[in-house]
Design an enzyme around this catalytic site. Structure first.
Site, short mmCIF file in Angstrom:
data_model
loop_
_atom_site.label_atom_id
_atom_site.label_comp_id
_atom_site.label_asym_id
_atom_site.label_seq_id
_atom_site.Cartn_x
_atom_site.Cartn_y
_atom_site.Cartn_z
N SER A 171 0.86 -1.18 0.00
CA SER A 171 0.00 0.00 0.00
C SER A 171 0.89 1.24 0.00
O SER A 171 1.69 1.41 -0.92
CB SER A 171 -0.95 -0.03 1.20
OG SER A 171 -1.88 1.03 1.13
N THR A 172 0.82 2.07 1.04
CA THR A 172 1.59 3.32 1.08
C THR A 172 3.09 3.05 0.91
O THR A 172 3.67 2.27 1.66
CB THR A 172 1.36 4.04 2.42
OG1 THR A 172 -0.04 4.12 2.67
CG2 THR A 172 1.96 5.43 2.39
N HIS A 197 -2.63 -1.22 -3.40
CA HIS A 197 -3.76 -0.31 -3.22
C HIS A 197 -3.54 0.93 -4.08
O HIS A 197 -2.64 1.73 -3.83
CB HIS A 197 -3.88 0.10 -1.74
CG HIS A 197 -4.16 -1.04 -0.83
ND1 HIS A 197 -3.89 -0.99 0.53
CD2 HIS A 197 -4.68 -2.27 -1.05
CE1 HIS A 197 -4.24 -2.13 1.09
NE2 HIS A 197 -4.71 -2.92 0.15
N MET A 289 -0.03 1.10 4.83
CA MET A 289 -0.86 1.49 5.96
C MET A 289 -1.95 0.45 6.19
O MET A 289 -2.49 -0.12 5.25
CB MET A 289 -1.48 2.85 5.67
CG MET A 289 -2.44 3.38 6.70
SD MET A 289 -2.95 5.08 6.31
CE MET A 289 -3.80 4.84 4.75
N ASP A 292 -4.30 -4.93 5.85
CA ASP A 292 -4.69 -5.79 4.73
C ASP A 292 -3.55 -6.74 4.37
O ASP A 292 -2.41 -6.31 4.18
CB ASP A 292 -5.08 -4.94 3.52
CG ASP A 292 -5.67 -5.76 2.39
OD1 ASP A 292 -6.29 -6.80 2.69
OD2 ASP A 292 -5.51 -5.37 1.23
#
Length: 362
Positions: A171-172, A197, A289, A292
């Site tokens: 993600s991030t 993401h 972040m 998940d």
């Protein structure tokens, strides 16, 4: 606790006012100033010493990318970009991440922003808090690894097991972490499936940009597509990616079902689809972040998969891999600089050798 000091940089006074109003409701955040262009921002950074910047991509006098490049060279600091959901906006935002921006948030027009204020606030506040907490050394590392030095492709003796698959979730900070791994993999590497993401308008451009700088063939996954070694398949930004086994081969399945862990695509969905072939899987959780992928990774580990997490020191945000660590869902953890080599070393092992290594890991 000290408040997070934010400087809002945007040429639109309406957007500046909306952002300032939203952030004024957050007890842990203080907007210390506003700037209407990069030159104004440069002076206010010196005066106000903010912890985080929100930065509009398109501004007068100096575009956001030029300003960001100068900022990261002269005074590296966490920056969250405000970008539009367009093809042009996707390219600009991905370039911003390459230049050192920590994250981005999609910016609707002023009317839509007011209508969606609660959702926008939650996303904005979460991203600013995460940005404020990042390790600047990790940010510099991520930026340097995305630049391709000569001789970076790793040696590889060949895939040791049929249908061996590498599954990555992020993600991030993930776009640059993924890039740094894929750029080191030769064209003879095992197939890689990825859930990052990312908005739907960004995923195809992300795949295209990776394809231009990697030896493996990188593409956005298509429904029913057969998986082949030497290829990378990235989940579209609005579909879950699952992997199906049929007649001794693997196929991509795209599913338009509800979000999981607030995300679509979701890493847990990808990992859970691999449980039946876990013994031939390497599952990886990179910077990101939230949580998940952590539970899906634990399930894969329990079914015999090799599960790897990015270590905290090299992660921009140690949320997803940190949650996996807390669950003991990993068999190993590596700094980002060592992840590609670790994946290739294991991929080259024959089935008997894998069993020996698994015994050592356990």
């Amino acid at each position: 606790m000290n408040k997070i000091k934010v400087l809002v940089v945007d040429d639109s006074i309406t957007i500046r006012n909306i952002l300032t109003s939203i952030l004024a409701q957050e007890a842990e955040i203080e907007v210390v100033g506003e700037a209407e262009d990069p030159f104004d921002a440069r002076e206010k950074i010196k005066q106000l010493n903010p912890d985080v910047l929100t930065l509009d991509v398109e501004m007068p006098k100096m575009d956001g990318l030029t300003f960001l490049s100068n900022l990261m060279r002269l005074r590296p600091m966490p920056v969250v970009m405000l970008s539009t959901l367009t093809t042009k906006g996707a390219d600009t935002t991905l370039t911003a991440l390459e230049l050192g921006a920590v994250d981005y948030i999609t910016k609707p027009d002023a009317g839509a922003l007011l209508a969606q204020q609660d959702d926008f606030k939650h996303t904005l506040v979460s991203k600013l808090k995460d940005a404020a907490g990042i390790n600047l050394k990790s940010l510099k590392l991520s930026k340097s690894l995305s630049e391709k030095p000569d001789g970076q492709i790793l040696p590889f003796s060949g895939i040791g097991r049929r249908n061996h698959l590498i599954a990555i979730g992020a993600s991030t900070g993930g776009t640059e972490a993924i890039k740094s791994i894929l750029m080191r993999l030769p064209s003879t590497s095992p197939a890689v499936v990825i859930t990052q993401h990312i908005p739907v308008t960004f995923s195809a451009r992300f795949a295209s940009r990776l394809n231009a700088c990697c030896q493996m063939a990188v593409q956005e996954a298509r429904h029913g597509q057969k998986i082949h070694p030497g290829n990378v398949y990235i989940a579209p930004g609005d579909k879950h990616l699952k992997i199906e086994q049929k007649n001794g081969a693997s196929f991509c399945l795209l599913e338009d079902s509800p979000e999981v862990n607030r995300h679509k695509p979701s890493v847990d969905v990808l990992f859970d689809s691999l449980q039946s072939v876990a013994g031939n899987i390497q599952a990886v959780l990179l910077t990101g972040m939230g949580q998940d992928g952590a539970r899906g990774m634990l399930n894969l580990k329990q079914q015999g998969a090799r599960t790897l997490i990015q270590n905290q020191a090299s992660s921009l945000v140690w949320g997803m891999p940190g949650k996996a660590y807390a669950l003991n869902a990993h068999t190993e953890q590596y700094p980002l600089t060592e992840m590609a080599a670790a994946l290739l070393d294991f991929a080259s092992l024959k089935r008997g050798q894998v069993k020996e290594v698994s015994n050592v890991i356990e």
